[in-house]
Design an enzyme around this catalytic site. Sequence first.
Site, PDB file in Angstrom:
ATOM      1  N   LEU A   8     -10.208  -8.276 -10.318  1.00 47.06           N
ATOM      2  CA  LEU A   8     -11.249  -8.850  -9.439  1.00 47.06           C
ATOM      3  C   LEU A   8     -10.956  -8.579  -7.968  1.00 47.06           C
ATOM      4  O   LEU A   8     -11.577  -9.152  -7.083  1.00 47.06           O
ATOM      5  CB  LEU A   8     -11.376 -10.359  -9.698  1.00 47.06           C
ATOM      6  CG  LEU A   8     -11.850 -10.723 -11.110  1.00 47.06           C
ATOM      7  CD1 LEU A   8     -11.984 -12.246 -11.253  1.00 47.06           C
ATOM      8  CD2 LEU A   8     -13.183 -10.038 -11.446  1.00 47.06           C
ATOM      9  N   GLY A   9     -10.026  -7.680  -7.690  1.00 49.65           N
ATOM     10  CA  GLY A   9      -9.745  -7.298  -6.292  1.00 49.65           C
ATOM     11  C   GLY A   9     -10.769  -6.278  -5.815  1.00 49.65           C
ATOM     12  O   GLY A   9     -11.835  -6.117  -6.397  1.00 49.65           O
ATOM     13  N   GLN A  10     -10.412  -5.538  -4.750  1.00 51.91           N
ATOM     14  CA  GLN A  10     -11.377  -4.630  -4.117  1.00 51.91           C
ATOM     15  C   GLN A  10     -11.790  -3.492  -5.054  1.00 51.91           C
ATOM     16  O   GLN A  10     -12.912  -2.997  -4.972  1.00 51.91           O
ATOM     17  CB  GLN A  10     -10.758  -4.017  -2.853  1.00 51.91           C
ATOM     18  CG  GLN A  10     -11.692  -3.048  -2.121  1.00 51.91           C
ATOM     19  CD  GLN A  10     -11.039  -2.369  -0.927  1.00 51.91           C
ATOM     20  OE1 GLN A  10      -9.802  -2.340  -0.808  1.00 51.91           O
ATOM     21  NE2 GLN A  10     -11.851  -1.843  -0.036  1.00 51.91           N
ATOM     22  N   LEU A  11     -10.871  -3.063  -5.954  1.00 50.14           N
ATOM     23  CA  LEU A  11     -11.097  -1.819  -6.691  1.00 50.14           C
ATOM     24  C   LEU A  11     -11.441  -1.992  -8.170  1.00 50.14           C
ATOM     25  O   LEU A  11     -12.057  -1.112  -8.771  1.00 50.14           O
ATOM     26  CB  LEU A  11      -9.842  -0.941  -6.583  1.00 50.14           C
ATOM     27  CG  LEU A  11      -9.399  -0.608  -5.161  1.00 50.14           C
ATOM     28  CD1 LEU A  11      -8.082   0.123  -5.178  1.00 50.14           C
ATOM     29  CD2 LEU A  11     -10.461   0.194  -4.430  1.00 50.14           C
ATOM     30  N   ILE A  51       0.088 -11.545 -15.144  1.00 48.39           N
ATOM     31  CA  ILE A  51       1.174 -10.567 -15.340  1.00 48.39           C
ATOM     32  C   ILE A  51       2.540 -11.234 -15.248  1.00 48.39           C
ATOM     33  O   ILE A  51       3.557 -10.642 -15.591  1.00 48.39           O
ATOM     34  CB  ILE A  51       1.100  -9.414 -14.316  1.00 48.39           C
ATOM     35  CG1 ILE A  51       1.238  -9.950 -12.901  1.00 48.39           C
ATOM     36  CG2 ILE A  51      -0.177  -8.624 -14.500  1.00 48.39           C
ATOM     37  CD1 ILE A  51       1.575  -8.896 -11.877  1.00 48.39           C
ATOM     38  N   TYR A 139       5.175  -5.804   0.828  1.00 46.10           N
ATOM     39  CA  TYR A 139       4.210  -4.981   0.074  1.00 46.10           C
ATOM     40  C   TYR A 139       4.747  -3.553  -0.060  1.00 46.10           C
ATOM     41  O   TYR A 139       4.842  -3.023  -1.169  1.00 46.10           O
ATOM     42  CB  TYR A 139       2.884  -5.008   0.823  1.00 46.10           C
ATOM     43  CG  TYR A 139       1.838  -4.016   0.407  1.00 46.10           C
ATOM     44  CD1 TYR A 139       1.327  -3.104   1.327  1.00 46.10           C
ATOM     45  CD2 TYR A 139       1.316  -4.002  -0.882  1.00 46.10           C
ATOM     46  CE1 TYR A 139       0.327  -2.218   0.965  1.00 46.10           C
ATOM     47  CE2 TYR A 139       0.315  -3.116  -1.244  1.00 46.10           C
ATOM     48  CZ  TYR A 139      -0.174  -2.226  -0.299  1.00 46.10           C
ATOM     49  OH  TYR A 139      -1.171  -1.344  -0.657  1.00 46.10           O
ATOM     50  N   LYS A 143       6.247  -1.625  -3.363  1.00 46.94           N
ATOM     51  CA  LYS A 143       5.557  -0.434  -3.887  1.00 46.94           C
ATOM     52  C   LYS A 143       6.525   0.753  -3.994  1.00 46.94           C
ATOM     53  O   LYS A 143       6.427   1.561  -4.910  1.00 46.94           O
ATOM     54  CB  LYS A 143       4.345  -0.081  -3.023  1.00 46.94           C
ATOM     55  CG  LYS A 143       3.156  -0.998  -3.239  1.00 46.94           C
ATOM     56  CD  LYS A 143       2.663  -0.959  -4.699  1.00 46.94           C
ATOM     57  CE  LYS A 143       1.396  -1.773  -4.894  1.00 46.94           C
ATOM     58  NZ  LYS A 143       0.892  -1.709  -6.285  1.00 46.94           N
ATOM     59  N   ILE A 169      -8.768   1.756   1.733  1.00 47.50           N
ATOM     60  CA  ILE A 169      -9.981   2.051   0.968  1.00 47.50           C
ATOM     61  C   ILE A 169     -11.169   1.303   1.571  1.00 47.50           C
ATOM     62  O   ILE A 169     -11.110   0.091   1.821  1.00 47.50           O
ATOM     63  CB  ILE A 169      -9.812   1.654  -0.513  1.00 47.50           C
ATOM     64  CG1 ILE A 169      -8.599   2.380  -1.122  1.00 47.50           C
ATOM     65  CG2 ILE A 169     -11.090   1.972  -1.304  1.00 47.50           C
ATOM     66  CD1 ILE A 169      -8.643   3.903  -1.031  1.00 47.50           C
TER      67      ILE A 169
HETATM   68  C1  VAH Z   1      -4.156  -3.415   3.307  1.00 43.32           C
HETATM   69  N1  VAH Z   1      -6.279  -2.473   2.535  1.00 43.32           N
HETATM   70  O1  VAH Z   1      -4.604  -3.350   4.414  1.00 43.32           O
HETATM   71  C2  VAH Z   1      -4.922  -2.779   2.156  1.00 43.32           C
HETATM   72  C3  VAH Z   1      -4.198  -1.522   1.755  1.00 43.32           C
HETATM   73  C4  VAH Z   1      -3.207   0.636   2.516  1.00 43.32           C
HETATM   74  C5  VAH Z   1      -4.022  -0.562   2.920  1.00 43.32           C
HETATM   75  O2  VAH Z   1      -2.977  -1.853   1.219  1.00 43.32           O
HETATM   76  O3  VAH Z   1      -3.092  -3.947   3.074  1.00 43.32           O
END
Ligand code: VAH
Length: 315
Positions: A8-11, A51, A139, A143, A169
């Site tokens: 349900l996120g952006q993508l 998760i 973040y 990743k 995105i």
């Molecule tokens: C953000 N839109 O601003 C996200 C994304 C790479 C940008 O991770 O954190």
Amino acid sequence: KVLITGGLGQLGVGLAKLLRKRFGKNNVILSDIRKPPNNVFHSGPFIYSDILDYKNLREIVVNNRITWLVHYSALLSAVGEANVALARSVNITGLHNILDIAAEHGLRLFVPSTIGAFGPSSPRNPTPDLCVQRPRTIYGVSKVHAELMGEYYHHRYGLDFRCLRYPGIISADSMPGGGTTDYAVQIFHDAIKTGKFECNLRPDSQLPMMYIDDCLRATLEVLEAPADTLSMRTYNINAMSFTPEELAQELRKQMPELEVTYNIDPVRQAIADSWPMDFDDSNARKDWGWKHDYDLPELVQTMLNYLGVERCMAH
Ligand code: VAH
């Protein structure tokens, strides 16, 4: 069958639509820890999945005969900095659960990485696939960990792990959730609503960006790429790079009276200043034929058409 976590996120909703067109509506299951809006609920299978609950995840994978898993659950940049403990738990412990389930059940696993997986000591203009990665957000750290763990599980256990580093995105019908590149979505909504926009990044902050349709198509293409065409597990994908000033200029071609003011958010500015200014995605273009469709003019035209049309219908 495909399971999409963090759906349900952006993508997620857009990806489900694309994959359902390709594989059939009932072969793509959207999941999240929130209740879906009615239109999403009625557009195809949706189930609750957390998760952080390993047993819940294993049950879903077995009972629904999942073969591919797209792992979209994560706390993104600025949101993660505001809640590091939760970001570490979801982005790292959650990822570990996903990796174990995928290896245990022989799933094809897609995990997105990001421009945020690079830091101030990475080459920034452009940033290649392989270089120093010392990101300064939880973040980004999580990743890089996901990239390294996915590649380890691939080499050690044969896990079919595939990863694309997404730029910021831009989407018309879904809101971003990370904070740093989100200005580039908000400007369209504010420009149409009020003709004014207050930007929280400096006018010269250049960042790699991509229209959502290119991002989702890239994801499907790399998921379907024959394994022997992938010389790497993790690829940069790029479309365009622009600054808030360049985006505003492009918008002014259609909306000359647009007023943009700048009210810098130091947290987001520091993140943006540590990220790539442009992405080198030559490996993706060479290995599996990646090419983007939307440059800045097409992006602006598409977003205004979509949002503008929606506004007219709203009256
Ligand atoms: C953000 N839109 O601003 C996200 C994304 C790479 C940008 O991770 O954190």
